[in-house]
Design an enzyme around this catalytic site. Structure first.
Site, PDB file in Angstrom:
ATOM      1  N   GLY A   1       0.844  -1.196   0.000  1.00  0.00           N
ATOM      2  CA  GLY A   1       0.000   0.000   0.000  1.00  0.00           C
ATOM      3  C   GLY A   1       0.867   1.229   0.000  1.00  0.00           C
ATOM      4  O   GLY A   1       2.061   1.150   0.313  1.00  0.00           O
TER       5      GLY A   1
ATOM      6  N   CYS B   1       5.249  -6.177   1.723  1.00  0.00           N
ATOM      7  CA  CYS B   1       5.615  -4.771   1.773  1.00  0.00           C
ATOM      8  C   CYS B   1       4.861  -4.055   2.907  1.00  0.00           C
ATOM      9  O   CYS B   1       5.092  -4.349   4.067  1.00  0.00           O
ATOM     10  CB  CYS B   1       5.375  -4.140   0.405  1.00  0.00           C
ATOM     11  N   TYR B   2       3.928  -3.160   2.603  1.00  0.00           N
ATOM     12  CA  TYR B   2       3.181  -2.486   3.671  1.00  0.00           C
ATOM     13  C   TYR B   2       2.561  -3.528   4.610  1.00  0.00           C
ATOM     14  O   TYR B   2       2.541  -3.349   5.833  1.00  0.00           O
ATOM     15  CB  TYR B   2       2.086  -1.597   3.070  1.00  0.00           C
TER      16      TYR B   2
ATOM     17  N   HIS C   1       7.978  -7.611  -3.696  1.00  0.00           N
ATOM     18  CA  HIS C   1       6.675  -7.971  -4.272  1.00  0.00           C
ATOM     19  C   HIS C   1       6.763  -9.285  -5.064  1.00  0.00           C
ATOM     20  O   HIS C   1       7.230  -9.282  -6.199  1.00  0.00           O
ATOM     21  CB  HIS C   1       6.190  -6.851  -5.198  1.00  0.00           C
TER      22      HIS C   1
ATOM     23  N   GLU D   1       4.419 -10.822  -6.417  1.00  0.00           N
ATOM     24  CA  GLU D   1       3.349 -10.920  -7.417  1.00  0.00           C
ATOM     25  C   GLU D   1       3.725 -10.350  -8.774  1.00  0.00           C
ATOM     26  O   GLU D   1       3.037 -10.593  -9.757  1.00  0.00           O
ATOM     27  CB  GLU D   1       2.073 -10.226  -6.889  1.00  0.00           C
TER      28      GLU D   1
ATOM     29  N   VAL E   1     -15.654 -12.558 -25.706  1.00  0.00           N
ATOM     30  CA  VAL E   1     -15.467 -13.801 -24.953  1.00  0.00           C
ATOM     31  C   VAL E   1     -16.320 -13.826 -23.670  1.00  0.00           C
ATOM     32  O   VAL E   1     -16.857 -14.881 -23.305  1.00  0.00           O
ATOM     33  CB  VAL E   1     -13.966 -14.050 -24.644  1.00  0.00           C
ATOM     34  N   ASP E   2     -16.501 -12.684 -23.015  1.00  0.00           N
ATOM     35  CA  ASP E   2     -17.217 -12.701 -21.731  1.00  0.00           C
ATOM     36  C   ASP E   2     -18.676 -13.129 -21.890  1.00  0.00           C
ATOM     37  O   ASP E   2     -19.169 -13.999 -21.174  1.00  0.00           O
ATOM     38  CB  ASP E   2     -17.178 -11.327 -21.053  1.00  0.00           C
TER      39      ASP E   2
ATOM     40  N   LYS F   1      -9.908 -12.120 -16.564  1.00  0.00           N
ATOM     41  CA  LYS F   1     -10.046 -12.355 -18.009  1.00  0.00           C
ATOM     42  C   LYS F   1      -9.317 -13.634 -18.468  1.00  0.00           C
ATOM     43  O   LYS F   1      -9.854 -14.405 -19.257  1.00  0.00           O
ATOM     44  CB  LYS F   1      -9.454 -11.146 -18.752  1.00  0.00           C
TER      45      LYS F   1
END
Ligand code: XMP
Length: 525
Positions: free
Chosen positions: A54, A81-82, A170, A172, A227-228, A380
């Site tokens: 954050g 992190c935060y 991080h 991710e 596609v959705d 997605k």
């Protein structure tokens, strides 16, 4: 306890990526704002928590805090992190305010590589992505230092017995080596989640849920060719078969061959009930003389809802009594998880509005339908995997995004039948050439032609011409929030340009858009 992880969002721009990585490890997770009501989060019965990064400092007077219920659950917690600093502060470690911010790539050395969070990693030295101000000087009692970097004496820490961990970097983001593996280890090895989140299990559960919700009711679903809506319709069709009717509103603003392809795929190939309405006339009339992009969006959005509503009511009026149809009670739509997250936090809503993204097929607010949203918790890329597993054709599963207002926002200035024909022809050439070069699924995430509101001078067969200009746009992007122009092969661009000028009447010039987003946007309007 369920098989899921709860992620608390403290405002990092990477929070969605954490969720995507955990899902990528086949573990289900959900995102919650850090100040969500505890009951909402605990309803998931998480086997563990991840606290995101954050922008705040834990020292700021209004800094978001660690909610008490997190540690009270007695399940593992990973602070990033935060999130790590919060954990440290809460458990009485020493966090020091930023002397010097650390941003970008750094090397960390694992000093305790055998703890469950890190044991599966193949290297002791990792290139990682750092982005922080505060740092931990000494971990809380009971914690050991797991990794360090030149700038962070505590780049990772853990209390293995309690399953509490913190990472200063991080895991991710793609720039962190084996970051996905660290998140997988946390979810599976530390929290004990069974990695059973796969397209097939999702489909099974989604179908059962839709069946439960809909019962013997009637459902309509707007199909756009994207596609959705395709995956939504297919799931609902699996669940309730003939109780679903798909409605295709041809706005006259779709690309060449698109309405026909939707009818072929859904009615003929997949055997769904499909009503196709050609509403071109009405849309074009409503757009006459309109130049302003936002006004175009508004007109198209409103008109779409009116046509859709009329078709749904016609369905009821024409229903055969033996089919037991009384009222269409449900509307199925392809809302995705990012839409849900984005419309949640007030701070996320406050983000500057650049364009109103009317989704054709989007929610008609005043309509009296109950919503069926089987993709509400999917990203997605997961929707595409589900589409593949459902056996949908590749060109639908991998279709590039197409804006709801369609070609109307790719014709700069007034939209007319003739201008639509010109743009459709040029766009079809671009897409065919990219397809033949095998570039539509990787080299560019979105490519299209734009018709400009100017004429330019040319010369064709000794004659002066004064004709239309087509701009080509092709971008590479991960998330459509930022994008770069695709470095297409000049030979390919030359072929596309020459075909457009030769084959599309009224066009004598083709230009290639070489701006990134920002400062431009992907669409021209
Ligand atoms: P921009 O142009 O804002 O586009 O960089 C980002 C992505 O959003 C799509 N887009 C729209 N999609 N309705 C939609 O459903 C709209 O009005 C709209 N405007 C832009 C755009 O195609 C790109 O993928």
């Amino acid at each position: 306890m369920s098989n899921a992880v709860a992620i608390l969002d403290f405002g990092s721009q990477y929070t969605q990526l954490i969720a995507r990585r955990v899902r990528g490890a086949h573990v289900y997770c959900e995102l919650f704002s850090w100040d969500s009501p505890p009951g909402d989060v605990l309803a998931l019965e998480p086997r563990g928590f991840i606290l995101s990064g954050g922008p705040s400092s834990v020292y700021a007077p209004d800094a978001p805090g660690l909610p008490d219920y997190v540690l009270e659950q007695g399940v593992p917690v990973l602070g990033i992190c935060y999130g790590m600093q919060l954990l440290a502060r809460h458990l009485e470690g020493r966090v020091s305010p930023a002397v010097r911010r650390e941003y970008g790539a750094a090397m960390v050395e694992l000093v305790a590589p055998d703890v469950p969070l890190l044991a599966a990693l193949s290297s002791r030295n990792l290139k990682v992505w750092m982005s922080h101000g505060d740092r931990i000087e000494s971990p809380p009692p009971g914690f050991e230092v797991l990794a360090r970097s030149a700038n962070s004496p505590v780049a990772a820490m853990g209390d293995v017995g309690r399953g509490l961990y913190g990472l200063q970097f991080h895991p991710e983001v793609v720039h962190t080596d084996q970051g996905g593996e660290i998140l997988r280890c946390f979810a599976v090895d530390v929290c004990g989640c069974v990695p059973d989140w796969t397209p097939s299990t999702f489909i099974e559960r989604a179908v059962a849920r839709v069946r439960d919700q809909v019962g013997a009711g009637w459902v309509v679903c707007g199909l756009s060719g994207g596609v959705d809506s395709a995956v939504t319709a297919t799931l609902v069709h699996r669940a309730v078969g003939e109780q679903l009717t798909c409605i295709l509103v041809n706005t006259g603003l779709m690309r060449r061959g698109e309405p026909e392809q939707v009818v072929r795929t859904f009615r003929e190939r997949l055997g769904m009930r499909l009503v196709a309405v050609d509403a071109t006339e009405g849309f074009l009339r409503a757009l006459e003389g309109v130049i302003d992009p936002e006004q175009k969006r508004r007109i198209i959005g409103e008109r779409f809802i009116r046509v859709f509503e009329r078709e749904a009511r016609l369905l009821e009026a024409n229903a055969v009594p033996s089919e037991g149809v009384r009222a269409v009670r449900f509307l199925a739509q392809g809302t995705l998880y990012p839409d849900v997250i984005e419309s949640r936090g007030p701070e996320r809503q406050a983000a500057a509005r650049i364009k109103t993204h009317h989704n054709v097929g989007g929610l008609p607010e005043h309509m009296s339908f109950d919503l069926v949203e089987p993709l509400r918790y999917l990203f997605k890329d997961e929707v595409r995997e589900v589409g593949e597993t459902l056996g949908l054709p590749e060109d639908i599963v991998w279709r590039q995004p197409f804006p709801g207002p369609g070609l109307a926002v790719r014709i700069i200035g007034e939209v007319s039948r003739e201008r639509l024909e010109t743009l459709r022809a040029a766009d079809a050439i671009l897409l065919t050439e990219l397809e033949m070069a095998g570039l539509l699924r990787g080299a560019t995430q979105q490519a299209f032609a734009v018709l400009l509101p100017i004429r330019s001078v040319g010369v064709m067969g000794d004659e002066r011409t004064y004709q239309h200009v087509i701009a080509l746009r092709a971008v590479t992007t991960e998330d459509f929030m930022t994008a770069d122009w695709a470095r297409l092969d000049p030979e390919l661009l030359a072929r596309i340009s020459s075909r457009i000028v030769n084959e599309v009447p009224g066009v004598n010039r083709v230009v290639y858009d070489i701006t990134s987003k920002p400062p431009s946007t992907i669409e021209w309007e």
